[in-house]
Write a protein that holds these residues in place. Structure first.
Motif, mmCIF file in Angstrom:
data_model
loop_
_atom_site.group_PDB
_atom_site.id
_atom_site.type_symbol
_atom_site.label_atom_id
_atom_site.label_comp_id
_atom_site.label_asym_id
_atom_site.label_seq_id
_atom_site.Cartn_x
_atom_site.Cartn_y
_atom_site.Cartn_z
ATOM 1 N N TYR A 70 -15.537 6.256 -27.087
ATOM 2 C CA TYR A 70 -14.668 5.190 -27.576
ATOM 3 C C TYR A 70 -13.875 4.452 -26.515
ATOM 4 O O TYR A 70 -12.783 3.969 -26.765
ATOM 5 C CB TYR A 70 -13.729 5.749 -28.651
ATOM 6 N N GLY A 71 -14.449 4.332 -25.333
ATOM 7 C CA GLY A 71 -13.736 3.634 -24.263
ATOM 8 C C GLY A 71 -13.577 2.148 -24.487
ATOM 9 O O GLY A 71 -12.709 1.523 -23.892
ATOM 10 N N GLY A 72 -14.410 1.557 -25.330
ATOM 11 C CA GLY A 72 -14.322 0.115 -25.567
ATOM 12 C C GLY A 72 -13.438 -0.239 -26.738
ATOM 13 O O GLY A 72 -13.784 -1.096 -27.561
ATOM 14 N N ILE A 73 -12.283 0.399 -26.829
ATOM 15 C CA ILE A 73 -11.414 0.201 -27.991
ATOM 16 C C ILE A 73 -10.990 -1.263 -28.142
ATOM 17 O O ILE A 73 -10.876 -1.774 -29.255
ATOM 18 C CB ILE A 73 -10.169 1.125 -27.922
ATOM 19 N N PHE A 74 -10.795 -1.974 -27.026
ATOM 20 C CA PHE A 74 -10.440 -3.394 -27.132
ATOM 21 C C PHE A 74 -11.621 -4.218 -27.633
ATOM 22 O O PHE A 74 -11.442 -5.275 -28.239
ATOM 23 C CB PHE A 74 -9.945 -3.928 -25.783
ATOM 24 N N VAL A 142 -25.615 2.985 -17.699
ATOM 25 C CA VAL A 142 -24.359 3.739 -17.582
ATOM 26 C C VAL A 142 -23.351 3.081 -16.634
ATOM 27 O O VAL A 142 -22.304 3.671 -16.366
ATOM 28 C CB VAL A 142 -24.605 5.202 -17.136
ATOM 29 N N ILE A 143 -23.658 1.892 -16.126
ATOM 30 C CA ILE A 143 -22.626 1.179 -15.360
ATOM 31 C C ILE A 143 -21.522 0.807 -16.358
ATOM 32 O O ILE A 143 -21.751 0.023 -17.283
ATOM 33 C CB ILE A 143 -23.199 -0.084 -14.696
ATOM 34 N N PRO A 144 -20.327 1.375 -16.218
ATOM 35 C CA PRO A 144 -19.310 1.271 -17.281
ATOM 36 C C PRO A 144 -18.500 -0.018 -17.261
ATOM 37 O O PRO A 144 -17.265 -0.017 -17.198
ATOM 38 C CB PRO A 144 -18.430 2.493 -17.021
ATOM 39 N N ILE A 145 -19.185 -1.154 -17.345
ATOM 40 C CA ILE A 145 -18.525 -2.451 -17.220
ATOM 41 C C ILE A 145 -17.516 -2.672 -18.346
ATOM 42 O O ILE A 145 -16.375 -3.082 -18.121
ATOM 43 C CB ILE A 145 -19.559 -3.590 -17.216
ATOM 44 N N ALA A 146 -17.958 -2.400 -19.581
ATOM 45 C CA ALA A 146 -17.092 -2.658 -20.739
ATOM 46 C C ALA A 146 -15.803 -1.846 -20.667
ATOM 47 O O ALA A 146 -14.714 -2.333 -21.009
ATOM 48 C CB ALA A 146 -17.835 -2.337 -22.032
ATOM 49 N N TYR A 147 -15.914 -0.617 -20.181
ATOM 50 C CA TYR A 147 -14.753 0.274 -20.149
ATOM 51 C C TYR A 147 -13.837 -0.050 -18.971
ATOM 52 O O TYR A 147 -12.622 0.130 -19.052
ATOM 53 C CB TYR A 147 -15.244 1.722 -20.137
ATOM 54 N N ALA A 323 -0.469 5.931 -24.358
ATOM 55 C CA ALA A 323 -1.188 7.069 -23.790
ATOM 56 C C ALA A 323 -2.502 7.281 -24.528
ATOM 57 O O ALA A 323 -3.534 7.605 -23.924
ATOM 58 C CB ALA A 323 -0.327 8.327 -23.868
ATOM 59 N N GLY A 324 -2.492 7.086 -25.862
ATOM 60 C CA GLY A 324 -3.706 7.240 -26.655
ATOM 61 C C GLY A 324 -4.748 6.200 -26.305
ATOM 62 O O GLY A 324 -5.943 6.501 -26.218
ATOM 63 N N ILE A 325 -4.304 4.967 -26.090
ATOM 64 C CA ILE A 325 -5.256 3.895 -25.764
ATOM 65 C C ILE A 325 -5.846 4.092 -24.375
ATOM 66 O O ILE A 325 -7.059 3.965 -24.173
ATOM 67 C CB ILE A 325 -4.574 2.524 -25.891
ATOM 68 N N ILE A 326 -4.993 4.433 -23.411
ATOM 69 C CA ILE A 326 -5.542 4.642 -22.071
ATOM 70 C C ILE A 326 -6.398 5.898 -22.028
ATOM 71 O O ILE A 326 -7.390 5.976 -21.292
ATOM 72 C CB ILE A 326 -4.423 4.689 -20.995
ATOM 73 N N ALA A 327 -6.083 6.889 -22.872
ATOM 74 C CA ALA A 327 -6.920 8.090 -22.963
ATOM 75 C C ALA A 327 -8.300 7.733 -23.496
ATOM 76 O O ALA A 327 -9.327 8.243 -23.025
ATOM 77 C CB ALA A 327 -6.256 9.123 -23.872
ATOM 78 N N THR A 328 -8.329 6.843 -24.487
ATOM 79 C CA THR A 328 -9.591 6.397 -25.066
ATOM 80 C C THR A 328 -10.462 5.730 -24.009
ATOM 81 O O THR A 328 -11.676 5.958 -23.935
ATOM 82 C CB THR A 328 -9.320 5.392 -26.206
ATOM 83 N N ILE A 329 -9.842 4.929 -23.167
ATOM 84 C CA ILE A 329 -10.593 4.210 -22.127
ATOM 85 C C ILE A 329 -11.025 5.155 -21.011
ATOM 86 O O ILE A 329 -12.196 5.181 -20.611
ATOM 87 C CB ILE A 329 -9.732 3.069 -21.552
ATOM 88 N N LEU A 330 -10.089 5.948 -20.499
ATOM 89 C CA LEU A 330 -10.381 6.818 -19.357
ATOM 90 C C LEU A 330 -11.439 7.855 -19.684
ATOM 91 O O LEU A 330 -12.295 8.175 -18.845
ATOM 92 C CB LEU A 330 -9.101 7.520 -18.888
ATOM 93 N N SER A 331 -11.408 8.390 -20.917
ATOM 94 C CA SER A 331 -12.344 9.454 -21.284
ATOM 95 C C SER A 331 -13.783 8.965 -21.266
ATOM 96 O O SER A 331 -14.711 9.744 -21.027
ATOM 97 C CB SER A 331 -12.002 10.009 -22.667
ATOM 98 N N THR A 332 -13.987 7.677 -21.510
ATOM 99 C CA THR A 332 -15.331 7.111 -21.451
ATOM 100 C C THR A 332 -15.677 6.655 -20.042
ATOM 101 O O THR A 332 -16.782 6.905 -19.545
ATOM 102 C CB THR A 332 -15.457 5.920 -22.419
ATOM 103 N N LEU A 333 -14.743 6.007 -19.397
ATOM 104 C CA LEU A 333 -14.988 5.479 -18.055
ATOM 105 C C LEU A 333 -15.323 6.596 -17.072
ATOM 106 O O LEU A 333 -16.281 6.488 -16.291
ATOM 107 C CB LEU A 333 -13.763 4.689 -17.581
#
Length: 469
Positions: A70-74, A142-147, A323-333
């Motif tokens: 769920y790194g692409g939450i935005f 797997v190049i994590p551009i979106a994240y 913290a939840g939003i950045i966690a969502t991004i970092l965990s995927t990136l």
């Protein structure tokens, strides 16, 4: 509520304390992962780096799988802000189908191979050429551009500045800790991020319901199209996302988690439980973004969810949300950067360098730099990233791999490669040639699938004809 806010000024000291505390706990989990890895036997170091020595238990499996996705939450909240329930269908339901197919029909097929990566699995199924072309496809997938863009948007909202500079700063930070401690560090950080991200999106929905009411409020303040399964799109456009979702069946992150699990039962059960959690998460993000549209309809769509959520929550919980939003991004990136490094170090590196830890670290750095550069090309458009890279993966790699699972030993190494090349050439060509009339509505993904399918069917028919003759 305001359509635009100064995010940093809206936070209290308590919010900042909570935010940085959770970030600190995440960093501590990475350090702990490094400590645990250093205790392993030297002979096991590289296997431990890549797949935790196949010791991933059910709770950790669920946490890392859910968090990684769920790194692409935005991106998903932007789609929901603009099109409502359409987001839940295209970014949720289609994907649940893919997850369930993987759990029920693929786990028992891939387990006996004892592979380390997806290209390694394909190599054992078809041959070395197939492994190499799969590794090349996977590298771009797997190049994590979106994240990276998501992280850049987040930092930009906090501190201002250009999206490119913020993306570069954020990716640099993630690159550093993605190299440290191997998959175990990624998994332990995912465990922290899993709880924070799930709680954060749930809080936004709960406070929205208490503040404005339930479905009746949304129906009164949103267009009718927001309740349509296809939004304002055609069925053909909607089902493109269905095929992109099926690319999960050839997603290296999914396979790596399964290869890392203690056994196939853990993988199967973990995927099914994760699917239930993803369902709840998607409900929260979709309706949260729809509340944002109903309350602050004129705000910037890519930032709408965060702008709304920060205003709906009280102090203290604002910091938890961030913290939840950045966690969502970092965990995927971090997971995608790690996989990309694995792809270079294990699947694409020359034999004499294969398995060297320093090659893996170099791979992570290289992919980090490439990610930032490509984020400029896509101009911060997360949906475009998913659509472009997902189309190539689904149209070129999906069918040959599934064909191999359904009909073992029916196509050769060279035939697998030919089918993939036919798919990628057709997809790329159709994407760039000018089209008019009816052909404008035919997505390049469909053309790639047709090309790949015809190639596989042709080989299959030729083989059967030779057997009959």
């Amino acid at each position: 509520m305001q359509n635009k806010i100064n995010l940093l000024e809206s936070l209290s000291t308590l919010d900042l304390f909570i935010f940085f505390s959770i970030l600190g706990i995440t960093i501590a989990s990475v350090i702990y992962g490094q400590y645990r890895m250093n205790k392993t036997n030297e002979k096991e170091t590289f296997l431990d780096l890549l797949i935790m020595g196949r010791r991933l238990t059910l709770p950790l499996f669920i946490a890392t799988l859910v968090a990684t996705w769920y790194g692409g939450i935005f991106g998903v909240t932007e789609i929901a802000f603009n099109q409502g329930i359409y987001n839940f269908v295209t970014q949720g339901v289609f994907w649940y189908v893919a997850y369930i197919i993987f759990a029920l029909f693929l786990i028992h097929k891939i387990e006996p191979y004892r592979a380390v990566t997806l290209p390694d699995l394909v190599g054992k199924m078809f041959g070395p050429k197939s492994a190499k072309i799969t590794a090349i496809f996977n590298f771009f997938n797997v190049i994590p551009i979106a994240y990276a863009i998501s992280l850049g948007i987040f930092i930009q909202l906090l501190f201002g500045g250009s999206l490119f500079a913020n993306t570069a700063i954020g990716v640099s930070f993630v690159v550093l800790y993605s190299m440290w401690g191997g998959l175990r560090s990624v998994v332990y950080s995912d465990l922290i991020q899993f709880f924070v991200m799930c709680a954060a999106v749930l809080l936004v929905l709960v406070f929205s319901i208490f503040e404005f009411g339930g479905i009746s409020f949304l129906k009164a303040n949103l267009p009718e199209s927001y309740w349509s399964l296809t939004g304002k799109n055609s069925l053909a456009t909607t089902f493109v996302w269905g095929f992109i979702a099926l690319s999960t069946l050839v997603d290296p992150n999914f396979y790596q988690r399964c290869f890392s699990a203690v056994n196939g039962k853990v993988s199967k059960k973990g995927i099914l439980i994760s699917t239930a959690i993803w369902f709840c998460f998607d409900i929260c993000t979709t309706f949260g973004a729809m509340y944002a549209k109903a309350v602050i309809p004129n705000t910037e769509s890519s930032q709408a969810y965060l702008t709304y959520a920060v205003q709906i929550l009280p102090h203290g919980l604002k910091g938890f949300l961030l913290a939840g939003i950045i966690a969502t991004i970092l965990s995927t990136l971090d997971s995608y950067l790690f996989i990309a490094g694995t792809n270079l170090a294990y699947d694409l590196a020359p034999k004499k360098l294969r398995g060297r830890v320093w090659i893996h670290h170099f791979g992570v750095i290289f992919v980090g730099v490439l990610t930032v550069i490509m984020s400029v090309y896509f101009q911060g458009n997360i949906k475009s990233v998913w659509k472009t890279l997902g189309s190539f993966s689904a149209s070129c790699l999906l069918l040959p791999v599934m064909f191999g699972h359904l009909f073992p030993k029916k196509i050769s190494d060279n035939q697998f490669v030919t089918a993939c090349i036919a798919g990628v050439i057709t997809t790329a060509t159709w994407r760039h040639i000018p089209k008019t009339g009816f052909y404008q509505n035919i997505d390049e993904l469909y053309m790639g699938i047709v090309a790949t399918s015809l190639t596989l069917i042709s080989y299959h028919l030729i083989r059967d004809k030779k057997l009959v003759g």
